[in-house]
Motif scaffolding. Structure first.
Motif, PDB file in Angstrom:
ATOM      1  N   ARG A 241       0.793  -1.170  -0.021  1.00 45.50           N
ATOM      2  CA  ARG A 241      -0.106   0.094  -0.061  1.00 45.50           C
ATOM      3  C   ARG A 241       0.980   1.167   0.041  1.00 45.50           C
ATOM      4  NH1 ARG A 241      -4.656  -0.037   4.020  1.00 45.50           N
ATOM      5  NH2 ARG A 241      -5.316   1.610   2.756  1.00 45.50           N
ATOM      6  N   VAL A 242       1.992   1.484   0.446  1.00 40.17           N
ATOM      7  CA  VAL A 242       2.666   2.441   0.568  1.00 40.17           C
ATOM      8  C   VAL A 242       3.978   2.338  -0.703  1.00 40.17           C
ATOM      9  CG1 VAL A 242       2.470   2.884   3.077  1.00 40.17           C
ATOM     10  CG2 VAL A 242       4.399   1.446   2.516  1.00 40.17           C
ATOM     11  N   GLY A 243       3.776   1.319  -1.132  1.00 39.99           N
ATOM     12  CA  GLY A 243       4.838   1.134  -2.379  1.00 39.99           C
ATOM     13  C   GLY A 243       6.387   0.934  -2.126  1.00 39.99           C
ATOM     14  N   VAL A 244       6.801   0.203  -0.830  1.00 39.06           N
ATOM     15  CA  VAL A 244       7.828  -0.364  -0.537  1.00 39.06           C
ATOM     16  C   VAL A 244       8.075  -1.755  -0.338  1.00 39.06           C
ATOM     17  CG1 VAL A 244       8.495   2.054   0.636  1.00 39.06           C
ATOM     18  CG2 VAL A 244       7.707   0.011   2.023  1.00 39.06           C
ATOM     19  N   LYS A 245       9.324  -2.353  -0.262  1.00 41.73           N
ATOM     20  CA  LYS A 245       9.275  -3.659   0.098  1.00 41.73           C
ATOM     21  C   LYS A 245       9.159  -3.940   1.403  1.00 41.73           C
ATOM     22  CE  LYS A 245      12.860  -4.384  -3.647  1.00 41.73           C
ATOM     23  NZ  LYS A 245      14.120  -4.761  -3.910  1.00 41.73           N
ATOM     24  N   PRO A 246       8.730  -5.062   1.833  1.00 39.05           N
ATOM     25  CA  PRO A 246       8.423  -5.387   3.362  1.00 39.05           C
ATOM     26  C   PRO A 246      10.000  -5.118   4.255  1.00 39.05           C
ATOM     27  CG  PRO A 246       7.633  -7.063   2.057  1.00 39.05           C
ATOM     28  CD  PRO A 246       8.290  -6.273   1.077  1.00 39.05           C
ATOM     29  N   THR A 247      11.075  -5.449   3.560  1.00 41.38           N
ATOM     30  CA  THR A 247      12.465  -5.273   4.144  1.00 41.38           C
ATOM     31  C   THR A 247      12.547  -3.899   4.523  1.00 41.38           C
ATOM     32  OG1 THR A 247      13.342  -6.991   2.690  1.00 41.38           O
ATOM     33  CG2 THR A 247      14.792  -5.362   3.650  1.00 41.38           C
ATOM     34  N   THR A 248      11.944  -2.953   3.667  1.00 39.93           N
ATOM     35  CA  THR A 248      11.919  -1.488   4.180  1.00 39.93           C
ATOM     36  C   THR A 248      11.068  -1.121   5.348  1.00 39.93           C
ATOM     37  OG1 THR A 248      12.564  -0.805   1.820  1.00 39.93           O
ATOM     38  CG2 THR A 248      11.619   0.838   3.173  1.00 39.93           C
ATOM     39  N   VAL A 249       9.946  -1.682   5.381  1.00 34.96           N
ATOM     40  CA  VAL A 249       9.229  -1.275   6.622  1.00 34.96           C
ATOM     41  C   VAL A 249       9.887  -1.867   7.895  1.00 34.96           C
ATOM     42  CG1 VAL A 249       6.936  -2.107   7.682  1.00 34.96           C
ATOM     43  CG2 VAL A 249       6.973  -1.807   5.274  1.00 34.96           C
ATOM     44  N   ILE A 250      10.270  -2.870   7.762  1.00 30.31           N
ATOM     45  CA  ILE A 250      11.199  -3.393   8.840  1.00 30.31           C
ATOM     46  C   ILE A 250      12.448  -2.421   9.327  1.00 30.31           C
ATOM     47  CG2 ILE A 250      12.490  -5.449   9.628  1.00 30.31           C
ATOM     48  CD1 ILE A 250       9.609  -5.888   9.180  1.00 30.31           C
ATOM     49  N   GLN A 251      13.104  -1.951   8.338  1.00 31.35           N
ATOM     50  CA  GLN A 251      14.020  -1.142   8.604  1.00 31.35           C
ATOM     51  C   GLN A 251      13.563   0.252   9.173  1.00 31.35           C
ATOM     52  OE1 GLN A 251      15.918  -1.259   4.612  1.00 31.35           O
ATOM     53  NE2 GLN A 251      17.663  -2.830   5.464  1.00 31.35           N
ATOM     54  N   ARG A 252      12.637   0.667   8.526  1.00 33.12           N
ATOM     55  CA  ARG A 252      11.958   1.974   9.250  1.00 33.12           C
ATOM     56  C   ARG A 252      11.291   1.724  10.484  1.00 33.12           C
ATOM     57  NH1 ARG A 252       9.021   4.316   3.478  1.00 33.12           N
ATOM     58  NH2 ARG A 252      10.998   4.766   2.413  1.00 33.12           N
ATOM     59  N   ALA A 253      10.885   0.717  10.785  1.00 35.81           N
ATOM     60  CA  ALA A 253      10.342   0.574  12.167  1.00 35.81           C
ATOM     61  C   ALA A 253      11.520   0.190  13.148  1.00 35.81           C
ATOM     62  CB  ALA A 253       9.271  -0.829  12.021  1.00 35.81           C
ATOM     63  N   LYS A 254      12.759   0.151  12.662  1.00 31.78           N
ATOM     64  CA  LYS A 254      13.881  -0.085  13.679  1.00 31.78           C
ATOM     65  C   LYS A 254      13.820  -1.478  14.007  1.00 31.78           C
ATOM     66  CE  LYS A 254      15.006   4.681  13.985  1.00 31.78           C
ATOM     67  NZ  LYS A 254      14.814   5.034  12.709  1.00 31.78           N
ATOM     68  N   ALA A 255      13.269  -2.278  13.401  1.00 30.60           N
ATOM     69  CA  ALA A 255      12.908  -3.816  13.831  1.00 30.60           C
ATOM     70  C   ALA A 255      13.913  -4.872  13.266  1.00 30.60           C
ATOM     71  CB  ALA A 255      11.444  -3.955  13.556  1.00 30.60           C
ATOM     72  N   GLY A 256      15.061  -4.186  12.495  1.00 30.88           N
ATOM     73  CA  GLY A 256      16.075  -5.224  11.869  1.00 30.88           C
ATOM     74  C   GLY A 256      16.534  -4.562  10.810  1.00 30.88           C
ATOM     75  N   GLY A 257      17.612  -5.355  10.296  1.00 29.83           N
ATOM     76  CA  GLY A 257      18.366  -4.920   9.174  1.00 29.83           C
ATOM     77  C   GLY A 257      17.882  -5.512   8.115  1.00 29.83           C
ATOM     78  N   GLY A 258      18.657  -5.301   6.882  1.00 28.04           N
ATOM     79  CA  GLY A 258      17.988  -5.679   5.663  1.00 28.04           C
ATOM     80  C   GLY A 258      18.097  -7.277   5.350  1.00 28.04           C
ATOM     81  N   GLY A 259      18.658  -7.993   5.970  1.00 28.79           N
ATOM     82  CA  GLY A 259      18.418  -9.631   6.209  1.00 28.79           C
ATOM     83  C   GLY A 259      17.284 -10.146   6.926  1.00 28.79           C
ATOM     84  N   THR A 260      16.706  -9.106   7.761  1.00 28.25           N
ATOM     85  CA  THR A 260      15.868  -9.774   8.809  1.00 28.25           C
ATOM     86  C   THR A 260      14.450 -10.287   8.205  1.00 28.25           C
ATOM     87  OG1 THR A 260      16.601  -8.189  10.491  1.00 28.25           O
ATOM     88  CG2 THR A 260      14.443  -8.946  10.976  1.00 28.25           C
ATOM     89  N   TRP A 261      13.966  -9.493   7.223  1.00 24.90           N
ATOM     90  CA  TRP A 261      12.828 -10.123   6.609  1.00 24.90           C
ATOM     91  C   TRP A 261      12.803 -11.281   5.740  1.00 24.90           C
ATOM     92  CZ3 TRP A 261       7.696  -9.161   6.626  1.00 24.90           C
ATOM     93  CH2 TRP A 261       7.036  -9.722   5.698  1.00 24.90           C
ATOM     94  N   ARG A 262      14.164 -11.540   5.215  1.00 24.05           N
ATOM     95  CA  ARG A 262      14.538 -12.916   4.592  1.00 24.05           C
ATOM     96  C   ARG A 262      14.588 -13.957   5.289  1.00 24.05           C
ATOM     97  NH1 ARG A 262      18.696 -15.867   4.264  1.00 24.05           N
ATOM     98  NH2 ARG A 262      19.881 -14.192   5.507  1.00 24.05           N
ATOM     99  N   LYS A 263      15.237 -13.816   6.637  1.00 24.03           N
ATOM    100  CA  LYS A 263      15.214 -14.705   7.518  1.00 24.03           C
ATOM    101  C   LYS A 263      13.871 -15.143   8.074  1.00 24.03           C
ATOM    102  CE  LYS A 263      19.868 -13.653   9.090  1.00 24.03           C
ATOM    103  NZ  LYS A 263      20.689 -13.031  10.346  1.00 24.03           N
ATOM    104  N   TRP A 264      12.956 -14.240   8.292  1.00 23.56           N
ATOM    105  CA  TRP A 264      11.864 -14.483   8.675  1.00 23.56           C
ATOM    106  C   TRP A 264      10.896 -15.141   7.766  1.00 23.56           C
ATOM    107  CZ3 TRP A 264       9.851  -9.022  10.733  1.00 23.56           C
ATOM    108  CH2 TRP A 264      10.487  -8.594  11.729  1.00 23.56           C
ATOM    109  N   GLU A 265      11.027 -15.006   6.473  1.00 25.33           N
ATOM    110  CA  GLU A 265      10.394 -15.612   5.225  1.00 25.33           C
ATOM    111  C   GLU A 265      11.008 -16.969   5.081  1.00 25.33           C
ATOM    112  OE1 GLU A 265       8.268 -13.513   2.201  1.00 25.33           O
ATOM    113  OE2 GLU A 265       7.806 -13.956   4.092  1.00 25.33           O
ATOM    114  N   GLU A 266      12.412 -17.192   5.351  1.00 24.86           N
ATOM    115  CA  GLU A 266      12.927 -18.636   5.222  1.00 24.86           C
ATOM    116  C   GLU A 266      12.859 -19.437   6.421  1.00 24.86           C
ATOM    117  OE1 GLU A 266      16.697 -17.968   3.577  1.00 24.86           O
ATOM    118  OE2 GLU A 266      15.867 -16.844   1.599  1.00 24.86           O
TER     119      GLU A 266
END
Length: 67
Positions: free
Chosen positions: A10-35
């Protein structure tokens, strides 16, 4: 995960960007969650949800312009 995917779309970004902007993890955090290599803690999930609530997507008018 579904909430983050939907918000990101809805905001036009990747889920990784949301995680980073929320200060909830780095660039690899989303990948680790997904995998399934790791999972967010409840504190992290709350942080991401709070970020999304405090930064809602722009609302579209009927003519599809941003209100």
């Amino acid at each position: 995960m579904a909430e983050v995917r939907e918000y990101a779309a809805r905001v036009g970004v990747k889920p990784t960007t949301v995680i980073q902007r929320a200060k909830a993890g780095g660039g690899g955090t989303w990948r680790k969650w997904e995998e399934g290599e790791s999972s967010p803690t409840l504190i992290t999930a709350d942080r991401v949800r709070r970020y999304m609530a405090e930064n809602p997507p722009a609302v579209m008018n009927d003519d599809r312009s941003v209100a």
